[in-house]
Design a protein around this motif. Structure first.
Motif, PDB file in Angstrom:
ATOM      1  N   LYS A  12       0.819  -1.215   0.000  1.00 52.67           N
ATOM      2  CA  LYS A  12       0.000   0.000   0.000  1.00 52.67           C
ATOM      3  C   LYS A  12       0.850   1.261   0.000  1.00 52.67           C
ATOM      4  CE  LYS A  12      -3.900  -2.147   2.426  1.00 52.67           C
ATOM      5  NZ  LYS A  12      -4.734  -2.147   3.660  1.00 52.67           N
ATOM      6  N   ILE A  13       2.022   1.176   0.612  1.00 54.42           N
ATOM      7  CA  ILE A  13       2.910   2.332   0.674  1.00 54.42           C
ATOM      8  C   ILE A  13       3.368   2.731  -0.727  1.00 54.42           C
ATOM      9  CG2 ILE A  13       5.087   3.183   1.619  1.00 54.42           C
ATOM     10  CD1 ILE A  13       4.757   1.112   3.878  1.00 54.42           C
ATOM     11  N   LEU A  14       3.520   1.727  -1.597  1.00 51.24           N
ATOM     12  CA  LEU A  14       4.034   1.978  -2.948  1.00 51.24           C
ATOM     13  C   LEU A  14       2.933   2.191  -3.973  1.00 51.24           C
ATOM     14  CD1 LEU A  14       6.738  -0.845  -2.950  1.00 51.24           C
ATOM     15  CD2 LEU A  14       7.104   1.584  -2.500  1.00 51.24           C
ATOM     16  N   ALA A  15       1.710   1.893  -3.618  1.00 48.82           N
ATOM     17  CA  ALA A  15       0.630   1.923  -4.606  1.00 48.82           C
ATOM     18  C   ALA A  15       0.478   3.294  -5.248  1.00 48.82           C
ATOM     19  CB  ALA A  15      -0.680   1.499  -3.958  1.00 48.82           C
ATOM     20  N   ARG A  16       0.588   4.364  -4.453  1.00 47.98           N
ATOM     21  CA  ARG A  16       0.394   5.703  -4.995  1.00 47.98           C
ATOM     22  C   ARG A  16       1.495   6.063  -5.979  1.00 47.98           C
ATOM     23  NH1 ARG A  16      -0.533  10.259  -0.624  1.00 47.98           N
ATOM     24  NH2 ARG A  16      -2.197   8.769  -0.166  1.00 47.98           N
ATOM     25  N   VAL A  17       2.735   5.700  -5.648  1.00 47.66           N
ATOM     26  CA  VAL A  17       3.858   6.025  -6.518  1.00 47.66           C
ATOM     27  C   VAL A  17       3.800   5.235  -7.817  1.00 47.66           C
ATOM     28  CG1 VAL A  17       6.375   5.975  -6.727  1.00 47.66           C
ATOM     29  CG2 VAL A  17       5.306   6.626  -4.550  1.00 47.66           C
ATOM     30  N   LEU A  18       3.474   3.953  -7.721  1.00 42.74           N
ATOM     31  CA  LEU A  18       3.486   3.086  -8.883  1.00 42.74           C
ATOM     32  C   LEU A  18       2.221   3.183  -9.735  1.00 42.74           C
ATOM     33  CD1 LEU A  18       4.921  -0.164  -7.246  1.00 42.74           C
ATOM     34  CD2 LEU A  18       6.122   1.405  -8.768  1.00 42.74           C
ATOM     35  N   LYS A  19       1.163   3.780  -9.182  1.00 42.87           N
ATOM     36  CA  LYS A  19      -0.136   3.801  -9.848  1.00 42.87           C
ATOM     37  C   LYS A  19      -0.612   2.372 -10.132  1.00 42.87           C
ATOM     38  CE  LYS A  19       0.425   8.377 -11.862  1.00 42.87           C
ATOM     39  NZ  LYS A  19       0.436   9.194 -13.103  1.00 42.87           N
ATOM     40  N   VAL A  28       4.712 -12.337  -1.756  1.00 39.15           N
ATOM     41  CA  VAL A  28       4.049 -11.076  -2.109  1.00 39.15           C
ATOM     42  C   VAL A  28       5.078  -9.965  -2.263  1.00 39.15           C
ATOM     43  CG1 VAL A  28       2.411  -9.324  -1.317  1.00 39.15           C
ATOM     44  CG2 VAL A  28       1.883 -11.753  -1.007  1.00 39.15           C
ATOM     45  N   LYS A  29       6.052  -9.944  -1.373  1.00 41.07           N
ATOM     46  CA  LYS A  29       7.080  -8.913  -1.432  1.00 41.07           C
ATOM     47  C   LYS A  29       7.859  -8.989  -2.746  1.00 41.07           C
ATOM     48  CE  LYS A  29      10.895  -6.984   1.298  1.00 41.07           C
ATOM     49  NZ  LYS A  29      11.651  -7.067   2.571  1.00 41.07           N
ATOM     50  N   MET A  30       8.124 -10.178  -3.241  1.00 45.58           N
ATOM     51  CA  MET A  30       8.856 -10.337  -4.494  1.00 45.58           C
ATOM     52  C   MET A  30       8.067  -9.756  -5.666  1.00 45.58           C
ATOM     53  SD  MET A  30      10.262 -14.189  -3.776  1.00 45.58           S
ATOM     54  CE  MET A  30      11.049 -14.456  -5.355  1.00 45.58           C
ATOM     55  N   VAL A  31       6.757  -9.999  -5.682  1.00 44.63           N
ATOM     56  CA  VAL A  31       5.916  -9.444  -6.743  1.00 44.63           C
ATOM     57  C   VAL A  31       5.898  -7.912  -6.661  1.00 44.63           C
ATOM     58  CG1 VAL A  31       3.575  -9.336  -7.683  1.00 44.63           C
ATOM     59  CG2 VAL A  31       4.500 -11.519  -6.853  1.00 44.63           C
ATOM     60  N   VAL A  32       5.755  -7.390  -5.452  1.00 47.35           N
ATOM     61  CA  VAL A  32       5.717  -5.935  -5.273  1.00 47.35           C
ATOM     62  C   VAL A  32       7.049  -5.311  -5.664  1.00 47.35           C
ATOM     63  CG1 VAL A  32       5.442  -4.097  -3.574  1.00 47.35           C
ATOM     64  CG2 VAL A  32       3.943  -6.094  -3.487  1.00 47.35           C
ATOM     65  N   GLN A  33       8.151  -5.948  -5.264  1.00 46.44           N
ATOM     66  CA  GLN A  33       9.456  -5.403  -5.629  1.00 46.44           C
ATOM     67  C   GLN A  33       9.666  -5.436  -7.137  1.00 46.44           C
ATOM     68  OE1 GLN A  33      12.824  -6.722  -3.320  1.00 46.44           O
ATOM     69  NE2 GLN A  33      14.287  -6.171  -4.910  1.00 46.44           N
ATOM     70  N   ALA A  34       9.156  -6.469  -7.785  1.00 49.70           N
ATOM     71  CA  ALA A  34       9.269  -6.541  -9.242  1.00 49.70           C
ATOM     72  C   ALA A  34       8.527  -5.380  -9.892  1.00 49.70           C
ATOM     73  CB  ALA A  34       8.726  -7.870  -9.752  1.00 49.70           C
ATOM     74  N   LEU A  71       7.971  -2.500  -8.482  1.00 52.11           N
ATOM     75  CA  LEU A  71       8.726  -1.285  -8.146  1.00 52.11           C
ATOM     76  C   LEU A  71       9.943  -1.126  -9.047  1.00 52.11           C
ATOM     77  CD1 LEU A  71       9.274   1.129  -6.242  1.00 52.11           C
ATOM     78  CD2 LEU A  71      10.511  -0.457  -4.759  1.00 52.11           C
ATOM     79  N   ARG A  72      10.691  -2.199  -9.227  1.00 48.44           N
ATOM     80  CA  ARG A  72      11.932  -2.109  -9.995  1.00 48.44           C
ATOM     81  C   ARG A  72      11.676  -1.956 -11.491  1.00 48.44           C
ATOM     82  NH1 ARG A  72      16.535  -4.163  -7.549  1.00 48.44           N
ATOM     83  NH2 ARG A  72      17.557  -3.550  -9.503  1.00 48.44           N
ATOM     84  N   THR A  73      10.622  -2.588 -11.993  1.00 44.75           N
ATOM     85  CA  THR A  73      10.335  -2.503 -13.429  1.00 44.75           C
ATOM     86  C   THR A  73       9.369  -1.367 -13.756  1.00 44.75           C
ATOM     87  OG1 THR A  73       8.454  -4.040 -13.316  1.00 44.75           O
ATOM     88  CG2 THR A  73      10.658  -4.995 -13.666  1.00 44.75           C
ATOM     89  N   LYS A  74       8.733  -0.826 -12.697  1.00 45.62           N
ATOM     90  CA  LYS A  74       7.711   0.213 -12.867  1.00 45.62           C
ATOM     91  C   LYS A  74       6.635  -0.233 -13.861  1.00 45.62           C
ATOM     92  CE  LYS A  74      10.610   4.108 -11.518  1.00 45.62           C
ATOM     93  NZ  LYS A  74      11.633   3.248 -10.924  1.00 45.62           N
ATOM     94  N   SER A  75       6.208  -1.468 -13.679  1.00 49.78           N
ATOM     95  CA  SER A  75       5.257  -2.063 -14.609  1.00 49.78           C
ATOM     96  C   SER A  75       4.389  -3.074 -13.884  1.00 49.78           C
ATOM     97  CB  SER A  75       6.007  -2.756 -15.754  1.00 49.78           C
ATOM     98  OG  SER A  75       5.125  -3.499 -16.568  1.00 49.78           O
ATOM     99  N   ASP A  81       2.962  -5.311 -15.959  1.00 47.34           N
ATOM    100  CA  ASP A  81       2.951  -6.335 -16.998  1.00 47.34           C
ATOM    101  C   ASP A  81       3.553  -7.630 -16.464  1.00 47.34           C
ATOM    102  OD1 ASP A  81       2.852  -7.229 -19.919  1.00 47.34           O
ATOM    103  OD2 ASP A  81       4.982  -7.473 -19.441  1.00 47.34           O
ATOM    104  N   PHE A  82       2.823  -8.726 -16.610  1.00 48.50           N
ATOM    105  CA  PHE A  82       3.259  -9.986 -16.012  1.00 48.50           C
ATOM    106  C   PHE A  82       4.619 -10.436 -16.525  1.00 48.50           C
ATOM    107  CE2 PHE A  82       3.677 -14.585 -16.610  1.00 48.50           C
ATOM    108  CZ  PHE A  82       3.807 -14.958 -15.275  1.00 48.50           C
ATOM    109  N   LYS A  83       4.806 -10.486 -17.812  1.00 50.42           N
ATOM    110  CA  LYS A  83       6.054 -11.018 -18.356  1.00 50.42           C
ATOM    111  C   LYS A  83       7.258 -10.186 -17.912  1.00 50.42           C
ATOM    112  CE  LYS A  83       3.944 -13.259 -22.361  1.00 50.42           C
ATOM    113  NZ  LYS A  83       3.881 -13.354 -23.837  1.00 50.42           N
ATOM    114  N   THR A  84       7.082  -8.878 -17.842  1.00 48.61           N
ATOM    115  CA  THR A  84       8.167  -8.006 -17.377  1.00 48.61           C
ATOM    116  C   THR A  84       8.524  -8.324 -15.935  1.00 48.61           C
ATOM    117  OG1 THR A  84       7.437  -6.255 -18.880  1.00 48.61           O
ATOM    118  CG2 THR A  84       8.873  -5.602 -17.053  1.00 48.61           C
TER     119      THR A  84
END
Length: 390
Positions: free
Chosen positions: A64-71, A300-306, A308-312, A314-317
């Motif tokens: 939730k902390i990252l949701a606003r930044v990542l849209k 869950v953290k791995m998905v969220v970090q992905a 954040l790092r890819t700014k996407s 998109d599943f494949k990314t």
């Protein structure tokens, strides 16, 4: 359903200006899963076991902390089925609703049909509760990421610690359950791997029948001619092992199912940000965090970090990032973690814990590896029969 209330688009929809995307993670569990029945002794509850869904929930809270930044709005959908046979159809049906990431909370028997059904699909299935080595070795499916450490990793962590103390002669007491046989087999393989020795393997039979005292009496079972430094007990029912401490013929430490246990996580671990994670979990779940809870949180953290790092979204990314050698994940256990390309096991430290204290963590100092010291735990690439990277 847990998540942030917000307008959503399909997970793989193209990004639009000021538009929010929604990324849903599925959590699949089995109603009445026997692995979560409390361990009882007459009317006493010895261990109360819970599904690790709350671990996934604190991972979602972190997002939730990252949701606003990542849209990106992260959501968690709990999918409960009646049996292991229903896991694969449930995942397949959820995929039609554009869910691509799944936490699989199921026993090993559910994984073969799941792998067969989802082979070649655009999904990533996080194994958060099944430690069976056969899932990493024989099943060997590209769609899985094994977040919970394997039995061989757990055993290697324990034997590394014992060997570092120069305790290298082991008495093995093995219970009658299939899980006991697997645990004993992994421990014996680890002993051989690190130059230790099994001086005897004695099967036991829980109970108090005096006619079977040679099988249910710890003193008689441990009265062997050869000396040993440590007794390892494999007892998934936690029945016989309760009477082993202070009942051996010789004053020796007990490890395995009691006293000193090798674990993915322990609620007393107080390094690397762990106190904050433990406190957040205890506040939410009203209990202590355990290994499967940690694995669900980490998935869950791995998905969220992905994201954040890819700014996407998109599943494949995201999948490519999670599985890449460049990805490094922080699980609050010290060394940075990543996915082994050959069997998709998450590299990680193992905690060696007594009931109220983490005595040490493995890899233990002095055990070296040419590329990554975490690969001293479990199946290294040359020894693994699984080669997903070839």
């Amino acid at each position: 359903m847990l998540g942030l209330a917000a307008p959503s688009f399909a997970q793989n929809a193209p990004a639009q200006t000021d538009a929010r995307q929604k990324l849903t993670i599925g959590y699949v569990e089995i109603e009445g899963d026997s692995r979560y029945e409390p361990i009882m002794a007459e009317r006493l509850v010895l261990k109360a076991r819970e599904h690790p869904f709350d671990g996934a929930r604190i991972g979602l809270d972190d997002a939730k902390i990252l949701a606003r930044v990542l849209k990106i709005d992260f959501d968690l959908e709990r999918i409960t089925v009646k049996s292991s046979a229903e896991v694969a159809p449930a995942v397949q049906q959820a995929e039609t609703r554009n869910i691509r990431f799944f936490l699989i909370d199921a026993p090993a028997e559910a994984f073969k049909p799941l792998a067969s059904t989802m082979r070649g699909h655009d999904v990533l299935l996080f194994n958060v509760t099944a430690p069976d080595d056969t899932l990493r070795r024989d099943l060997c499916a590209r769609e899985f990421v094994h977040v919970l450490p394997s039995q061989s990793m757990i055993a290697d962590g324990l034997v590394q610690y014992l060997a570092s103390r120069k305790w290298t002669n082991f008495l093995v007491l093995q219970g009658p359950k299939p899980g006991d046989a697997l645990a004993a087999k992994a421990f014996e393989a680890s002993a051989q791997k690190f130059g230790a020795r099994i001086v005897a393997n004695k099967p036991f039979k829980p109970g108090t029948d005096p006619r079977e005292r040679e099988l249910n009496n710890p003193a008689l079972l441990s009265a062997i001619s050869r000396d040993y430094d440590v007794a390892f007990v494999a007892d998934e029912d936690f029945d016989f092992v309760r009477q082993v401490p202070f009942h051996l013929v010789k004053p020796r430490p007990i490890v395995g199912a009691i006293d000193l246990e090798p674990l993915a996580w322990h609620w007393t671990w107080d390094h690397n940000g762990a106190p904050q994670v433990n406190a957040r979990f205890a506040k939410l779940a009203k209990r202590n965090m355990e290994g499967a809870d940690w694995a669900a949180w980490m998935a869950v953290k791995m998905v969220v970090q992905a994201a954040l790092r890819t700014k996407s979204a998109d599943f494949k990314t995201q999948r490519d990032f999670i599985l890449s050698s460049a990805a490094a994940f922080d699980g609050d256990k010290g060394l940075a973690m990543s996915i082994r390309p050959w069997d998709h096991q998450l590299r990680q430290a193992i905690l060696l814990a007594t009931p109220y204290y983490v005595t040490a963590s493995a890899p233990v100092e002095g055990f070296l590896h040419q590329t990554n010291v975490l690969d001293t735990l479990g199946d290294d690439e040359p020894q693994s029969p699984c080669h997903l990277n070839r």
